[in-house]
Design a protein around this motif. Structure first.
Motif, PDB file in Angstrom:
ATOM      1  N   SER A 133      40.465  11.638  20.901  1.00 43.88           N
ATOM      2  CA  SER A 133      40.152  13.064  21.074  1.00 43.88           C
ATOM      3  C   SER A 133      40.775  13.671  22.324  1.00 43.88           C
ATOM      4  O   SER A 133      40.767  14.893  22.502  1.00 43.88           O
ATOM      5  CB  SER A 133      38.626  13.253  21.135  1.00 43.88           C
ATOM      6  N   GLY A 134      41.330  12.838  23.201  1.00 43.98           N
ATOM      7  CA  GLY A 134      41.869  13.344  24.470  1.00 43.98           C
ATOM      8  C   GLY A 134      42.995  14.332  24.287  1.00 43.98           C
ATOM      9  O   GLY A 134      43.012  15.408  24.912  1.00 43.98           O
ATOM     10  N   VAL A 135      43.961  14.015  23.405  1.00 41.39           N
ATOM     11  CA  VAL A 135      45.103  14.918  23.223  1.00 41.39           C
ATOM     12  C   VAL A 135      44.653  16.229  22.577  1.00 41.39           C
ATOM     13  O   VAL A 135      45.197  17.300  22.884  1.00 41.39           O
ATOM     14  CB  VAL A 135      46.189  14.237  22.362  1.00 41.39           C
ATOM     15  N   VAL A 136      43.663  16.155  21.709  1.00 42.77           N
ATOM     16  CA  VAL A 136      43.160  17.367  21.050  1.00 42.77           C
ATOM     17  C   VAL A 136      42.465  18.267  22.062  1.00 42.77           C
ATOM     18  O   VAL A 136      42.683  19.486  22.097  1.00 42.77           O
ATOM     19  CB  VAL A 136      42.202  17.003  19.903  1.00 42.77           C
ATOM     20  N   GLU A 137      41.612  17.681  22.902  1.00 37.16           N
ATOM     21  CA  GLU A 137      40.896  18.465  23.906  1.00 37.16           C
ATOM     22  C   GLU A 137      41.852  19.091  24.907  1.00 37.16           C
ATOM     23  O   GLU A 137      41.665  20.240  25.330  1.00 37.16           O
ATOM     24  CB  GLU A 137      39.882  17.569  24.630  1.00 37.16           C
ATOM     25  N   ALA A 138      42.909  18.363  25.266  1.00 39.22           N
ATOM     26  CA  ALA A 138      43.896  18.915  26.197  1.00 39.22           C
ATOM     27  C   ALA A 138      44.616  20.107  25.590  1.00 39.22           C
ATOM     28  O   ALA A 138      44.848  21.126  26.259  1.00 39.22           O
ATOM     29  CB  ALA A 138      44.902  17.826  26.577  1.00 39.22           C
ATOM     30  N   ALA A 139      44.958  19.992  24.292  1.00 40.41           N
ATOM     31  CA  ALA A 139      45.636  21.102  23.611  1.00 40.41           C
ATOM     32  C   ALA A 139      44.710  22.304  23.475  1.00 40.41           C
ATOM     33  O   ALA A 139      45.135  23.459  23.658  1.00 40.41           O
ATOM     34  CB  ALA A 139      46.118  20.641  22.237  1.00 40.41           C
TER      35      ALA A 139
END
Length: 234
Positions: A133-139
């Protein structure tokens, strides 16, 4: 002492027989390539959006809809659980409607594609889920829309894994295309069955097996190298 693999009557004449059948071997390989060149891209084109949808609607996806996800997830699992030979026979009316025949290379492409779509969709879902979920939250923090997250973040980050999945699927469906020879589907599998099984021409059958092994190795090596090239971690 006779070879433990080849029968005692295998001689140079058998190799001459392979040379005689070379035009048929080339045709059979061309039929196998035709099956894969059509079925695999179609499966990727249809399976990718289905896999993205499964990921997005999952409980930890971009737009969770657990109940709908369970229904579609069950349908995908049902399609994947069909043995290919049974599917080949079960959808004969569909195959006849689409290509106008139930035998030959064109007819085999239909069940190959139908079987490959849920197969690849599951790969896509798993590859996207493994990103975390890290890349999604960053985006999201940068104001990206769901479409931008999928197109510019998830698919880009998952590209090496997707290439690996396409490679695995292609290798698996090489064996499926060989199985299609049982119903006159053409290809190298059909060639091996006709000459190696029905006519007991062992050298011809072994030559066909070697060709299949070479094809599988070429696909696996090429896919692995491409995935490593696209992997930014290396």
């Amino acid at each position: 002492m006779p070879s433990p693999i080849l029968p005692a009557n295998t001689t140079a004449l058998d190799l001459n027989r392979v040379a005689e059948l070379w035009p048929e071997i080339v045709l059979a390989m061309g039929q196998t390539f035709a099956m894969l060149i059509v079925a695999i891209p179609l499966a990727v084109l249809a399976g990718t959006p289905l896999g993205i949808w499964l990921y997005s609607m999952s409980p930890h996806g971009l737009k969770p809809r657990p109940r709908l996800h369970r229904v579609v997830d069950s349908l995908v699992n049902t399609m994947r659980s069909f043995p290919f030979l049974i599917l080949l026979i079960a959808i004969i009316p569909v195959t006849r409607f689409i290509v106008g025949t139930t035998i030959g290379t064109a007819a085999v492409i239909v069940p190959l594609t139908i079987n490959a779509i849920p197969y690849f969709a599951r790969f896509v879902e798993q590859n996207l889920t493994q990103l975390g979920s890290g890349v999604v939250e960053a985006a999201r923090a940068m104001g990206a829309t769901r479409g931008q997250i999928v197109r510019d973040v998830l698919l880009v980050e998952a590209k090496p894994a997707l290439i690996g999945s396409i490679t695995i699927m292609t290798v698996s469906f090489i064996s499926y295309s060989a199985m299609a020879g049982l119903v006159g589907g053409g290809g190298i599998g059909d060639f091996a069955i006709r000459y190696g099984y029905y006519r007991y021409e062992t050298a011809v059958m072994f030559f066909a097996i070697v060709l299949m092994i070479v094809l599988v190795q070429a696909v696996q090596i090429g896919g692995t190298r491409l995935a490593r090239t696209l992997d930014k971690r290396h």
